[in-house]
Design an enzyme around this catalytic site. Structure first.
Site, PDB file in Angstrom:
ATOM      1  N   TYR A  31      19.017 -27.226  17.564  1.00 23.53           N
ATOM      2  CA  TYR A  31      19.681 -26.165  17.635  1.00 23.53           C
ATOM      3  C   TYR A  31      20.038 -26.158  19.239  1.00 23.53           C
ATOM      4  O   TYR A  31      19.439 -26.947  20.065  1.00 23.53           O
ATOM      5  CB  TYR A  31      18.851 -24.783  17.233  1.00 23.53           C
ATOM      6  CG  TYR A  31      17.898 -24.371  18.371  1.00 23.53           C
ATOM      7  CD1 TYR A  31      16.857 -24.994  18.246  1.00 23.53           C
ATOM      8  CD2 TYR A  31      18.005 -23.223  19.156  1.00 23.53           C
ATOM      9  CE1 TYR A  31      15.630 -24.557  19.081  1.00 23.53           C
ATOM     10  CE2 TYR A  31      17.081 -22.886  20.149  1.00 23.53           C
ATOM     11  CZ  TYR A  31      15.783 -23.595  19.764  1.00 23.53           C
ATOM     12  OH  TYR A  31      14.899 -23.078  20.977  1.00 23.53           O
ATOM     13  N   LYS A 145      15.577 -30.071  21.329  1.00 27.32           N
ATOM     14  CA  LYS A 145      15.513 -28.776  21.036  1.00 27.32           C
ATOM     15  C   LYS A 145      15.599 -28.702  19.606  1.00 27.32           C
ATOM     16  O   LYS A 145      16.326 -28.266  18.988  1.00 27.32           O
ATOM     17  CB  LYS A 145      16.916 -28.152  21.552  1.00 27.32           C
ATOM     18  CG  LYS A 145      16.684 -26.758  21.898  1.00 27.32           C
ATOM     19  CD  LYS A 145      17.806 -26.412  22.970  1.00 27.32           C
ATOM     20  CE  LYS A 145      17.768 -24.802  23.183  1.00 27.32           C
ATOM     21  NZ  LYS A 145      16.616 -24.047  23.329  1.00 27.32           N
ATOM     22  N   GLU A 177       6.029 -25.842  30.970  1.00 34.65           N
ATOM     23  CA  GLU A 177       7.067 -24.508  31.064  1.00 34.65           C
ATOM     24  C   GLU A 177       6.765 -23.520  30.115  1.00 34.65           C
ATOM     25  O   GLU A 177       5.584 -23.251  29.768  1.00 34.65           O
ATOM     26  CB  GLU A 177       8.315 -25.241  30.178  1.00 34.65           C
ATOM     27  CG  GLU A 177       8.124 -25.776  28.715  1.00 34.65           C
ATOM     28  CD  GLU A 177       9.384 -26.398  28.168  1.00 34.65           C
ATOM     29  OE1 GLU A 177      10.527 -26.420  28.399  1.00 34.65           O
ATOM     30  OE2 GLU A 177       9.179 -27.155  27.230  1.00 34.65           O
ATOM     31  N   LEU A 201      11.435 -29.182  27.773  1.00 33.06           N
ATOM     32  CA  LEU A 201      12.882 -29.160  27.527  1.00 33.06           C
ATOM     33  C   LEU A 201      13.594 -29.344  28.566  1.00 33.06           C
ATOM     34  O   LEU A 201      13.235 -28.488  29.736  1.00 33.06           O
ATOM     35  CB  LEU A 201      13.449 -27.991  26.766  1.00 33.06           C
ATOM     36  CG  LEU A 201      14.959 -27.859  26.048  1.00 33.06           C
ATOM     37  CD1 LEU A 201      15.054 -28.936  25.028  1.00 33.06           C
ATOM     38  CD2 LEU A 201      15.353 -26.444  25.841  1.00 33.06           C
TER      39      LEU A 201
HETATM   40  N1  PDD Z   1      15.413 -21.395  25.133  1.00 34.75           N
HETATM   41  N2  PDD Z   1      12.240 -24.509  27.599  1.00 34.75           N
HETATM   42  C1  PDD Z   1      12.290 -24.056  26.436  1.00 34.75           C
HETATM   43  C2  PDD Z   1      11.272 -24.563  25.692  1.00 34.75           C
HETATM   44  C3  PDD Z   1      13.332 -23.484  25.736  1.00 34.75           C
HETATM   45  O1  PDD Z   1      13.301 -22.926  24.421  1.00 34.75           O
HETATM   46  C4  PDD Z   1      14.439 -22.950  26.536  1.00 34.75           C
HETATM   47  C5  PDD Z   1      15.659 -22.399  26.158  1.00 34.75           C
HETATM   48  C6  PDD Z   1      14.584 -23.546  27.934  1.00 34.75           C
HETATM   49  C7  PDD Z   1      15.646 -23.060  28.946  1.00 34.75           C
HETATM   50  O2  PDD Z   1      16.680 -23.842  28.631  1.00 34.75           O
HETATM   51  P1  PDD Z   1      18.137 -23.561  28.935  1.00 34.75           P
HETATM   52  O3  PDD Z   1      18.167 -23.084  30.421  1.00 34.75           O
HETATM   53  O4  PDD Z   1      19.169 -24.842  28.709  1.00 34.75           O
HETATM   54  O5  PDD Z   1      18.404 -22.134  28.286  1.00 34.75           O
HETATM   55  C8  PDD Z   1      13.483 -24.075  28.520  1.00 34.75           C
HETATM   56  C9  PDD Z   1      16.592 -20.800  24.479  1.00 34.75           C
HETATM   57  C10 PDD Z   1      17.551 -20.028  25.197  1.00 34.75           C
HETATM   58  C11 PDD Z   1      16.170 -20.170  23.194  1.00 34.75           C
HETATM   59  O6  PDD Z   1      15.298 -20.793  22.362  1.00 34.75           O
HETATM   60  O7  PDD Z   1      16.446 -18.922  23.089  1.00 34.75           O
END
Ligand code: PDD
Length: 279
Positions: A31, A145, A177, A201
């Site tokens: 996703y 992801k 993270e 991620l």
């Molecule tokens: N989550 N790490 C993880 C495990 C994440 O699921 C996300 C993002 C990030 C940050 O990535 P970005 O800056 O590209 O949004 C880091 C999304 C927003 C979610 O699952 O809703």
């Protein structure tokens, strides 16, 4: 709400999936989450690159060239042109009947896209949040992801129950993270964050923070932060598409930067804000 599913734009109540969909049976899918600023998609190509990487990693083929157009139509159908939207894209390997681990042959992937209005709330970003530390229970491909999110769902729930806004995860004593954010620390004017690789991620917001640090001549150290050394840092923040740059003012029982967002954090937050204003 109108959503997009497998070629159709439908009211969400009419969107249907087979119970044999591999996303449902095996979490066999990936996703992406994108948002708009000023009604325009923010860092769209970065998100699509990451989606392609996630798909390649699980050997899932899907032509992404029509996605942008679909998103624009969804924004229009949902009257979100004047608001900011969050866009969710999910692609799974399609259906396997009967259920079988083996990849299905000549089956089309399932694609689902939805848009929701973002209710802006600045409180966390202005005041900072409390977070907790928990063991990272995930697999060794956190760079994908994947829709397989149970470990982070459980960890996030534990944080919520403890009155915290996020849990940051550690593996072998090293902070990886957050459950849905990347984690940063600062000391001696230097920014620290975990390196890219299988254990995190590669966040798009993380990438922007590193770009901003380069522009502002703020030294970066991409190395894992030891959980037992957290108290030696001066500032912390988490980043994501939805949380942007959110200061952390408490980790477990450790109060940081005098219960206030740190200085470097606020400089970066301010610079990030400029990018979103001019998007
Ligand atoms: N989550 N790490 C993880 C495990 C994440 O699921 C996300 C993002 C990030 C940050 O990535 P970005 O800056 O590209 O949004 C880091 C999304 C927003 C979610 O699952 O809703």
């Amino acid at each position: 709400m109108i959503v997009y599913i497998n070629g159709d734009f439908l009211p969400k109540e009419e969107a249907k999936l087979s119970p044999f969909d591999r996303g449902f049976l095996f979490a066999d899918g990936v996703y992406e989450v994108i948002r708009t600023y000023n009604g325009k998609l923010f860092r769209y190509e970065d998100h699509m690159d990451r989606l392609r990487r996630s798909m390649d990693s699980i050997k899932l083929e899907y032509d992404l060239s029509s996605i942008k157009n679909i998103i624009h139509q969804l924004i229009e159908y949902n009257n979100l042109d004047k608001n900011e939207s969050l866009i969710y894209i999910q692609i799974t390997r399609g259906i396997s009947v009967p259920r079988s681990h083996k990849f299905p042959e000549s089956v089309l992937p399932t694609i689902f896209i939805s848009t929701t209005q973002i209710e802006e709330n600045d409180t966390d970003r202005k005041k900072g949040i409390s977070i907790i530390t928990l063991e990272d229970l995930r697999w060794k491909r956190c760079d994908i992801k994947s829709v397989s999110l149970l470990p982070t769902v459980l960890s996030n729930e534990e944080a919520n129950k403890k009155g915290a806004r996020e849990a940051i995860l550690f593996r072998d004593g090293l902070i990886t993270e957050g459950t849905h954010t990347n984690f940063f620390a600062a000391k001696d004017e230097t920014i620290f964050t975990a390196p890219e690789g299988n254990h995190i991620l590669s966040g798009i917001t993380r990438k922007i923070v590193l770009e901003l640090c380069n522009q502002l001549d703020i030294p970066i150290s991409e190395e894992f932060i030891k959980k037992d050394k957290l108290k030696t840092f001066e500032e912390f923040f988490v980043t994501s598409t939805t949380k942007e740059i959110t200061p952390v003012i408490k980790i477990d029982s450790l109060t940081v930067s005098g219960n206030q967002p740190g200085q470097l954090t606020m400089i970066l937050q301010n610079e990030f804000g400029k990018l979103t204003i001019t998007n």
